[in-house]
Design an enzyme around this catalytic site. Structure first.
Site, PDB file in Angstrom:
ATOM      1  N   ARG A  11      33.712  30.880  -0.807  1.00 54.55           N
ATOM      2  CA  ARG A  11      32.351  31.415  -0.936  1.00 54.55           C
ATOM      3  C   ARG A  11      31.408  30.383  -0.342  1.00 54.55           C
ATOM      4  O   ARG A  11      31.304  29.262  -0.840  1.00 54.55           O
ATOM      5  CB  ARG A  11      32.038  31.642  -2.403  1.00 54.55           C
ATOM      6  CG  ARG A  11      30.672  32.209  -2.692  1.00 54.55           C
ATOM      7  CD  ARG A  11      30.687  33.706  -2.663  1.00 54.55           C
ATOM      8  NE  ARG A  11      29.528  34.258  -3.344  1.00 54.55           N
ATOM      9  CZ  ARG A  11      29.270  35.554  -3.400  1.00 54.55           C
ATOM     10  NH1 ARG A  11      30.085  36.407  -2.823  1.00 54.55           N
ATOM     11  NH2 ARG A  11      28.208  35.998  -4.023  1.00 54.55           N
TER      12      ARG A  11
ATOM     13  N   VAL B 254      41.981  37.549  -5.871  1.00 54.87           N
ATOM     14  CA  VAL B 254      42.448  38.529  -6.850  1.00 54.87           C
ATOM     15  C   VAL B 254      42.656  39.854  -6.130  1.00 54.87           C
ATOM     16  O   VAL B 254      41.752  40.357  -5.455  1.00 54.87           O
ATOM     17  CB  VAL B 254      41.429  38.697  -7.994  1.00 54.87           C
ATOM     18  CG1 VAL B 254      41.901  39.766  -8.975  1.00 54.87           C
ATOM     19  CG2 VAL B 254      41.201  37.366  -8.710  1.00 54.87           C
TER      20      VAL B 254
ATOM     21  N   ASP C 278      23.833  40.649 -10.998  1.00 55.62           N
ATOM     22  CA  ASP C 278      24.148  41.754 -10.087  1.00 55.62           C
ATOM     23  C   ASP C 278      25.218  42.614 -10.748  1.00 55.62           C
ATOM     24  O   ASP C 278      26.311  42.822 -10.218  1.00 55.62           O
ATOM     25  CB  ASP C 278      24.623  41.211  -8.740  1.00 55.62           C
ATOM     26  CG  ASP C 278      24.511  42.243  -7.621  1.00 55.62           C
ATOM     27  OD1 ASP C 278      24.093  43.384  -7.901  1.00 55.62           O
ATOM     28  OD2 ASP C 278      24.849  41.914  -6.471  1.00 55.62           O
TER      29      ASP C 278
ATOM     30  N   ASN D 232      30.698  45.014  -8.021  1.00 58.53           N
ATOM     31  CA  ASN D 232      30.983  43.582  -8.083  1.00 58.53           C
ATOM     32  C   ASN D 232      32.138  43.280  -9.031  1.00 58.53           C
ATOM     33  O   ASN D 232      32.220  42.191  -9.606  1.00 58.53           O
ATOM     34  CB  ASN D 232      29.735  42.805  -8.506  1.00 58.53           C
ATOM     35  CG  ASN D 232      28.774  42.618  -7.348  1.00 58.53           C
ATOM     36  OD1 ASN D 232      29.189  42.517  -6.196  1.00 58.53           O
ATOM     37  ND2 ASN D 232      27.485  42.591  -7.641  1.00 58.53           N
TER      38      ASN D 232
ATOM     39  N   ASP E 221      30.347  37.735  -7.972  1.00 59.24           N
ATOM     40  CA  ASP E 221      28.941  37.644  -7.550  1.00 59.24           C
ATOM     41  C   ASP E 221      28.000  37.272  -8.696  1.00 59.24           C
ATOM     42  O   ASP E 221      27.297  38.111  -9.256  1.00 59.24           O
ATOM     43  CB  ASP E 221      28.492  38.951  -6.891  1.00 59.24           C
ATOM     44  CG  ASP E 221      29.074  39.121  -5.500  1.00 59.24           C
ATOM     45  OD1 ASP E 221      29.815  38.225  -5.068  1.00 59.24           O
ATOM     46  OD2 ASP E 221      28.794  40.138  -4.856  1.00 59.24           O
TER      47      ASP E 221
ATOM     48  N   GLU F 123      25.499  35.021  -8.265  1.00 57.75           N
ATOM     49  CA  GLU F 123      24.388  34.311  -7.641  1.00 57.75           C
ATOM     50  C   GLU F 123      23.045  34.632  -8.281  1.00 57.75           C
ATOM     51  O   GLU F 123      22.087  33.863  -8.147  1.00 57.75           O
ATOM     52  CB  GLU F 123      24.337  34.633  -6.148  1.00 57.75           C
ATOM     53  CG  GLU F 123      24.045  36.086  -5.841  1.00 57.75           C
ATOM     54  CD  GLU F 123      24.445  36.476  -4.430  1.00 57.75           C
ATOM     55  OE1 GLU F 123      25.261  35.746  -3.831  1.00 57.75           O
ATOM     56  OE2 GLU F 123      23.954  37.495  -3.942  1.00 57.75           O
TER      57      GLU F 123
END
Length: 376
Positions: A79, A136, A244, A249, A262, A264
């Site tokens: 990432r 995953v 999110d 996600n 996710d 963030e």
């Protein structure tokens, strides 16, 4: 006459211009030093995921190496923070905080998060900070094209979608159940009301993403003013907000969550931040289906159903949902406005005729502010 694009077709969006061959060499060099490998690790099957987001770069890769003659290997995801020349969605991209939040969630709950391997805060290795997770396997409801048009979730039965929705809401409830989130996640804490901090952070992001460059959007300004007039008298206790929160996600195996992705946008704040975000993002997709005269999935993640299921899972009935749904639509308006600017920058879109058309869900947000939007 202009023709609307096929909504079931994938839209090509520029997220990163990194050269994958160069990236493979850099990853091999970095990983070899990180694990003290006997020789440069072999990097294979390096690719960008089809379901990757637009705010950062994710790279899939397999790696093989040996240490002291003992073989090791794995499938990983790197990432990476966006490059400066990628017209980033967010002003800052705090990978260490994402990493620490995921660590904290893994330590405090049984919510499945990808196994964390390494965090690299410097830029020397790949030109930008990054962290590496275990890959995953599973399937993710598609954003591009949205799952309301095609794909495995669209093809599922009503009962299967109901199970998936309940499992997603259960994940959110378990995240919200983490005790004393301010102490466990101090990097997300601050002075004063968490909801006020959250809204002011969005306001600052809007100024950076759009307004300060001369791209103020009257509809977004109007929505911020609406929030002030309808501020909750009691926002309720703060929880860890995933940020999110939505099925897109989550990696699913069958209908069961295998990995929650996710982080963030993680923050402290009322639990309704996540609940309203999930409801709204689905309605954004569903309204898009209606625009193209497609059936979509009108029975999926309905407002009343989500609220009732969340109460069953958490013991908490969501409050002030009108406020939080407008706020979710406002936040997404900033996202879409910035992405529209990015697409124009890369030659993937043209300047809208009106500034409010930077908001793809303009009609929805206008109706919500006027109190005329119909939910269930």
């Amino acid at each position: 006459m202009a023709v609307d694009p096929d909504p079931s077709a994938r839209v090509q969006l520029t997220v990163s211009e990194r050269d994958l061959d160069r990236l493979a060499l850099d990853l091999s060099r970095w990983l070899g030093a990180r694990v003290d490998a006997d020789a440069p690790p072999r990097i294979r099957d390096l690719a960008r995921p089809e379901s990757g987001g637009m705010s950062s770069t994710s790279i899939l890769f397999d790696a093989e190496w040996s240490v002291g003659g003992r073989a090791a290997s794995g499938s990983f995801v790197a990432r990476m923070a966006p490059e400066d020349n990628s017209f980033p969605v967010f002003r800052t991209y705090d990978l260490p905080t994402q990493y620490r939040v995921m660590e904290g969630v893994a330590a405090a709950t049984d919510v499945p998060v990808p196994g964390l391997c390494w965090l690299e805060t410097g830029e020397n290795a790949l030109g930008t900070p990054f962290f590496v997770m275990r890959r995953v396997e599973g399937r993710i409801p598609s954003d591009n094209p949205p799952y309301v048009f095609v794909g495995w979730l669209f093809d599922a039965t009503d009962a299967e979608r109901e199970t998936l929705a309940a499992n997603t809401i259960d994940v959110i409830a378990r995240i919200h159940a983490i005790p004393d989130p301010a102490a466990r996640f101090p990097m997300l804490d601050g002075a004063g009301s968490a909801l006020r901090r959250h809204v002011e952070a969005q306001r600052a992001w809007y100024r950076w993403a759009l307004a300060d460059d001369g791209y103020a959007v009257p509809l977004i300004d109007r929505a911020f003013a609406w929030l002030e007039r309808h501020w909750p008298a009691d926002p309720g206790p703060d929880v860890l907000s995933w940020g999110d929160a939505r099925p897109g996600n989550i990696i699913f195996r069958g209908l069961a969550p295998a990995a929650v992705l996710d982080w963030e946008m993680a923050a402290l704040g009322p639990r309704e931040l996540d609940i309203a975000w999930m409801i709204f993002i689905h309605r954004f997709f569903q309204d898009l289906a209606a625009r193209f005269d497609q059936p979509g999935l009108p029975g999926f993640l309905r407002r009343a159903d989500v609220a009732a299921e969340y109460e069953r899972r958490s013991g908490h009935m969501p409050r002030d949902l009108d406020f939080h749904l407008v706020y979710a639509a406002l936040r997404h308006a900033i996202v879409m406005g910035r992405i529209t600017r990015r697409m124009i920058h890369f030659g993937e879109a043209v300047e809208p005729a009106e500034r409010d058309d930077y908001v793809m869900h303009r009609a929805c947000l206008e109706a919500m502010l006027d109190g005329t939007y119909e939910w269930d």
